[in-house]
Enzyme design. Structure first.
Site, PDB file in Angstrom:
ATOM      1  N   ARG A 117       2.433   1.202  25.582  1.00 37.68           N
ATOM      2  CA  ARG A 117       1.905   1.698  24.299  1.00 37.68           C
ATOM      3  C   ARG A 117       2.017   3.226  24.243  1.00 37.68           C
ATOM      4  O   ARG A 117       2.270   3.801  23.187  1.00 37.68           O
ATOM      5  CB  ARG A 117       0.419   1.335  24.174  1.00 37.68           C
ATOM      6  N   GLY A 165     -11.555   2.910  18.741  1.00 38.00           N
ATOM      7  CA  GLY A 165     -11.913   1.497  18.607  1.00 38.00           C
ATOM      8  C   GLY A 165     -11.019   0.787  17.598  1.00 38.00           C
ATOM      9  O   GLY A 165     -10.134   1.391  16.996  1.00 38.00           O
ATOM     10  N   VAL A 166     -11.264  -0.528  17.451  1.00 37.73           N
ATOM     11  CA  VAL A 166     -10.508  -1.293  16.453  1.00 37.73           C
ATOM     12  C   VAL A 166     -11.319  -1.308  15.150  1.00 37.73           C
ATOM     13  O   VAL A 166     -12.389  -1.931  15.092  1.00 37.73           O
ATOM     14  CB  VAL A 166     -10.245  -2.737  16.953  1.00 37.73           C
ATOM     15  N   ASP A 167     -10.845  -0.565  14.155  1.00 38.22           N
ATOM     16  CA  ASP A 167     -11.474  -0.511  12.831  1.00 38.22           C
ATOM     17  C   ASP A 167     -12.911   0.009  12.884  1.00 38.22           C
ATOM     18  O   ASP A 167     -13.778  -0.454  12.139  1.00 38.22           O
ATOM     19  CB  ASP A 167     -11.437  -1.911  12.165  1.00 38.22           C
ATOM     20  N   LYS A 206      -5.593  -5.621  -4.592  1.00 36.03           N
ATOM     21  CA  LYS A 206      -5.582  -4.816  -5.817  1.00 36.03           C
ATOM     22  C   LYS A 206      -6.483  -3.577  -5.655  1.00 36.03           C
ATOM     23  O   LYS A 206      -6.132  -2.478  -6.078  1.00 36.03           O
ATOM     24  CB  LYS A 206      -6.102  -5.695  -6.969  1.00 36.03           C
ATOM     25  N   HIS A 239      -8.388  -1.277   5.771  1.00 34.15           N
ATOM     26  CA  HIS A 239      -8.707  -2.585   6.341  1.00 34.15           C
ATOM     27  C   HIS A 239      -9.186  -3.513   5.224  1.00 34.15           C
ATOM     28  O   HIS A 239     -10.011  -3.103   4.396  1.00 34.15           O
ATOM     29  CB  HIS A 239      -9.786  -2.437   7.417  1.00 34.15           C
ATOM     30  N   ASN A 271       0.834  -1.208   0.000  1.00 38.91           N
ATOM     31  CA  ASN A 271       0.000   0.000   0.000  1.00 38.91           C
ATOM     32  C   ASN A 271       0.867   1.256   0.000  1.00 38.91           C
ATOM     33  O   ASN A 271       0.535   2.233  -0.674  1.00 38.91           O
ATOM     34  CB  ASN A 271      -0.959   0.001   1.196  1.00 38.91           C
TER      35      ASN A 271
HETATM   36  C1  GAR Z   1      -3.176  -5.013   3.774  1.00 42.30           C
HETATM   37  O1  GAR Z   1      -4.020  -6.003   3.230  1.00 42.30           O
HETATM   38  C2  GAR Z   1      -3.935  -4.175   4.774  1.00 42.30           C
HETATM   39  O2  GAR Z   1      -5.269  -3.967   4.438  1.00 42.30           O
HETATM   40  C3  GAR Z   1      -3.816  -5.031   5.998  1.00 42.30           C
HETATM   41  O3  GAR Z   1      -2.506  -5.526   5.972  1.00 42.30           O
HETATM   42  C4  GAR Z   1      -2.070  -5.626   4.631  1.00 42.30           C
HETATM   43  C5  GAR Z   1      -0.776  -4.872   4.517  1.00 42.30           C
HETATM   44  O4  GAR Z   1      -0.219  -5.057   3.251  1.00 42.30           O
HETATM   45  N1  GAR Z   1      -4.083  -4.275   7.176  1.00 42.30           N
HETATM   46  C6  GAR Z   1      -4.712  -4.769   8.225  1.00 42.30           C
HETATM   47  O5  GAR Z   1      -5.109  -5.914   8.279  1.00 42.30           O
HETATM   48  C7  GAR Z   1      -4.894  -3.790   9.361  1.00 42.30           C
HETATM   49  N2  GAR Z   1      -5.830  -4.327  10.302  1.00 42.30           N
HETATM   50  P1  GAR Z   1       0.956  -4.121   2.741  1.00 42.30           P
HETATM   51  O6  GAR Z   1       2.012  -4.078   3.855  1.00 42.30           O
HETATM   52  O7  GAR Z   1       1.469  -4.848   1.527  1.00 42.30           O
HETATM   53  O8  GAR Z   1       0.392  -2.767   2.437  1.00 42.30           O
END
Ligand code: GAR
Length: 221
Positions: A68, A146-148, A175, A112, A17
């Site tokens: 944290r 919150g979480v997501d 993608k 997400h 990403n």
């Molecule tokens: C992605 O699919 C993103 O949506 C997910 O981790 C992957 C990272 O890929 N994120 C989560 O699950 C967050 N809860 P990348 O390092 O290749 O971008």
């Protein structure tokens, strides 16, 4: 030329990403500059991508912080020292504390790999695959405590078909992630996001006009 939005990108892993964001900037589709990439994982492949594109890196290993809050304090100081306006979580596998969110109110985005509010947390693609849904997808949202759970900016939908495997579904979703994340950041850069409670209104956006989607296709109904 439009003013460039200053980004701080948080990563933990492969960074595909991050790469999509870099590509969108380099091809002038995204009016932004990546001021700093922070990784909590010293071995993240995302760091290699940064080296190739001369993007500044800060490795902040969470294992070296007692809490944290202490970890987030360090991130806040790196982000503010670099003049970051928008914090972009791109596969960052740590939960942020209120402290960081207070320092960047409605200025932290996450992607997400599921259609929130379904399947939050870890392995959104696997959760959807195992559940047997006929559509899944991905979501870019502002981050709250919150979480997501934060306000949703944009979602992309992909069909889950009988011949899909967990891996093929993951690839289809990824993608789309690479398309909607730069788009969401560009909306922000253009000042087009208006948040009211849970709802995000995108000024002058081209909304979907198809009335509905079906998977499988309907047969005469
Ligand atoms: C992605 O699919 C993103 O949506 C997910 O981790 C992957 C990272 O890929 N994120 C989560 O699950 C967050 N809860 P990348 O390092 O290749 O971008």
């Amino acid at each position: 030329m439009a003013r460039e939005l200053s980004l701080g990108v948080l990563v933990s892993g492969s960074g595909s990403n991050l790469q999509a964001i870099v590509d969108a900037i380099e091809s002038d589709r995204l009016d932004a500059v990546i001021k700093i990439v922070i990784s909590n994982n010293p071995n993240a492949y995302a760091l290699e991508r940064c080296r190739r594109h001369n993007i500044p890196i800060s490795v902040i290993n969470h294992c070296q912080y007692k809490s944290r809050e202490a970890f987030d304090d360090k991130m806040i100081s790196v982000l503010t020292d670099n003049g970051v306006e928008l914090v972009v979580m791109a596969g960052f596998m740590r939960i942020l504390t209120e402290r960081l969110l207070r320092a960047f109110p409605l200025r932290v985005m996450n992607i997400h790999p599921a259609l929130l509010p379904s399947f939050p947390g870890l392995h959104g693609q696997r959760q959807a695959f195992d559940y047997g849904v006929k559509f899944s997808g991905c979501t870019v949202h502002f981050v709250d405590e919150g979480v997501d759970t934060g306000p949703i900016i944009i979602q992309a939908v992909v069909p889950c078909c009988d011949d899909d495997t967990e891996e093929s579904l993951q690839q289809k979703i990824l993608k789309e992630e690479h398309r909607i994340y730069p788009q969401a950041i560009q909306y922000f850069a253009e000042g087009r996001l208006e948040v009211s409670g849970r709802k995000v209104h995108i000024k002058n956006s081209n909304q979907m006009s198809t009335p509905s989607l079906h998977n499988p296709h309907l047969e005469g109904f």
